[in-house]
Write a protein that holds these residues in place. Sequence first.
Motif, PDB file in Angstrom:
ATOM      1  N   ASN A 111       0.819  -1.206   0.000  1.00 52.50           N
ATOM      2  CA  ASN A 111       0.000   0.000   0.000  1.00 52.50           C
ATOM      3  C   ASN A 111       0.856   1.261   0.000  1.00 52.50           C
ATOM      4  OD1 ASN A 111      -2.291  -1.559   0.030  1.00 52.50           O
ATOM      5  ND2 ASN A 111      -2.497  -1.522   2.262  1.00 52.50           N
ATOM      6  N   ILE A 112       1.977   1.234   0.707  1.00 48.68           N
ATOM      7  CA  ILE A 112       2.863   2.409   0.732  1.00 48.68           C
ATOM      8  C   ILE A 112       3.436   2.665  -0.658  1.00 48.68           C
ATOM      9  CG2 ILE A 112       5.057   3.278   1.620  1.00 48.68           C
ATOM     10  CD1 ILE A 112       4.356   1.825   4.276  1.00 48.68           C
ATOM     11  N   LYS A 113       3.844   1.591  -1.352  1.00 50.33           N
ATOM     12  CA  LYS A 113       4.393   1.745  -2.707  1.00 50.33           C
ATOM     13  C   LYS A 113       3.333   2.291  -3.667  1.00 50.33           C
ATOM     14  CE  LYS A 113       7.901  -1.862  -2.317  1.00 50.33           C
ATOM     15  NZ  LYS A 113       8.389  -3.168  -2.836  1.00 50.33           N
ATOM     16  N   LYS A 114       2.101   1.763  -3.555  1.00 53.42           N
ATOM     17  CA  LYS A 114       1.030   2.260  -4.421  1.00 53.42           C
ATOM     18  C   LYS A 114       0.717   3.726  -4.144  1.00 53.42           C
ATOM     19  CE  LYS A 114      -1.429  -2.087  -5.261  1.00 53.42           C
ATOM     20  NZ  LYS A 114      -2.724  -2.813  -5.073  1.00 53.42           N
ATOM     21  N   ALA A 115       0.746   4.098  -2.856  1.00 51.86           N
ATOM     22  CA  ALA A 115       0.465   5.486  -2.512  1.00 51.86           C
ATOM     23  C   ALA A 115       1.546   6.421  -3.031  1.00 51.86           C
ATOM     24  CB  ALA A 115       0.323   5.626  -0.997  1.00 51.86           C
ATOM     25  N   VAL A 116       2.791   5.937  -3.054  1.00 51.79           N
ATOM     26  CA  VAL A 116       3.889   6.782  -3.566  1.00 51.79           C
ATOM     27  C   VAL A 116       3.785   6.956  -5.075  1.00 51.79           C
ATOM     28  CG1 VAL A 116       6.396   6.893  -3.866  1.00 51.79           C
ATOM     29  CG2 VAL A 116       5.430   6.233  -1.659  1.00 51.79           C
ATOM     30  N   LYS A 117       3.415   5.888  -5.769  1.00 53.73           N
ATOM     31  CA  LYS A 117       3.364   5.937  -7.231  1.00 53.73           C
ATOM     32  C   LYS A 117       2.118   6.655  -7.768  1.00 53.73           C
ATOM     33  CE  LYS A 117       6.054   1.734  -7.988  1.00 53.73           C
ATOM     34  NZ  LYS A 117       6.056   0.359  -8.561  1.00 53.73           N
TER      35      LYS A 117
END
Length: 253
Positions: A111-117
């Motif tokens: 979820n953190i990676k998706k939020a960053v991208k």
Amino acid sequence: MSVVEIINHDEVIYTILDKPPPEPPRTPRYESQLEKQLKEAKRPELRRTFGYAETPLKPPDQFLKKGQGIGQPIKHTDHKCFVSGNLPPVPKRPPPGKKQEKPVVNFRVINIKKAVKTKGKPVEPRLVDTRDGHIKKIKGSGEVPEYCLRPDFGQMPAYLVKRNRKIQKALEKIRHAEENKESLCKLISAEDRLKLLEDLKHNWSLMQKAFLQLPMLTDTIPKILRKTKMEQELKQLEKDILAESNPYIYIYE
């Protein structure tokens, strides 16, 4: 003439007439044998009121559970299937094996990676045109020139371009057909010219023979019309024969 003296004046007409026959006896009325039992079985104390003053509620643990409602009736049948012959044995259940372990997924990191991208939603330009904070979208409001800044502004629509191409192709096709069109005027050969001349002379001889056979006296209108018509046809044949004497004859198809 005799005279009858009436002494007693107590005669009644109803005593003279015959009495009507007596009515036949009526059949006894049907009475149900269970009616008395039903009346005795009824409890009148349940009909004394209109119902409960307060509706009794069921306890919370007595709610309608799965499978306790009214379902489809089960069809019972007396049919039995009698097996005949030798059937193959029932396959044995495979031995229990180890279940495939599911990979451990760290959803927090994903979820953190998706939020960053992910990219933020673009802010739609708006306009506040009153002191009370009334918001109006700039796009489509007419405050900013949009239509004249479009890439296809001032250009011909695609459907008109397509239509003009079709018209141009049709005109080129017609022009090409006219340029390569064969001439309708053709020169006939010498043999065809001689044959045509012979046919004209033969027709003239038949017409001349029929003309000479006409009566000398033309005293009726049909005779006059027939004679004038034959004269015109003879003149036309003579003109055609003179024209066919030319060595060069062109015909139109």
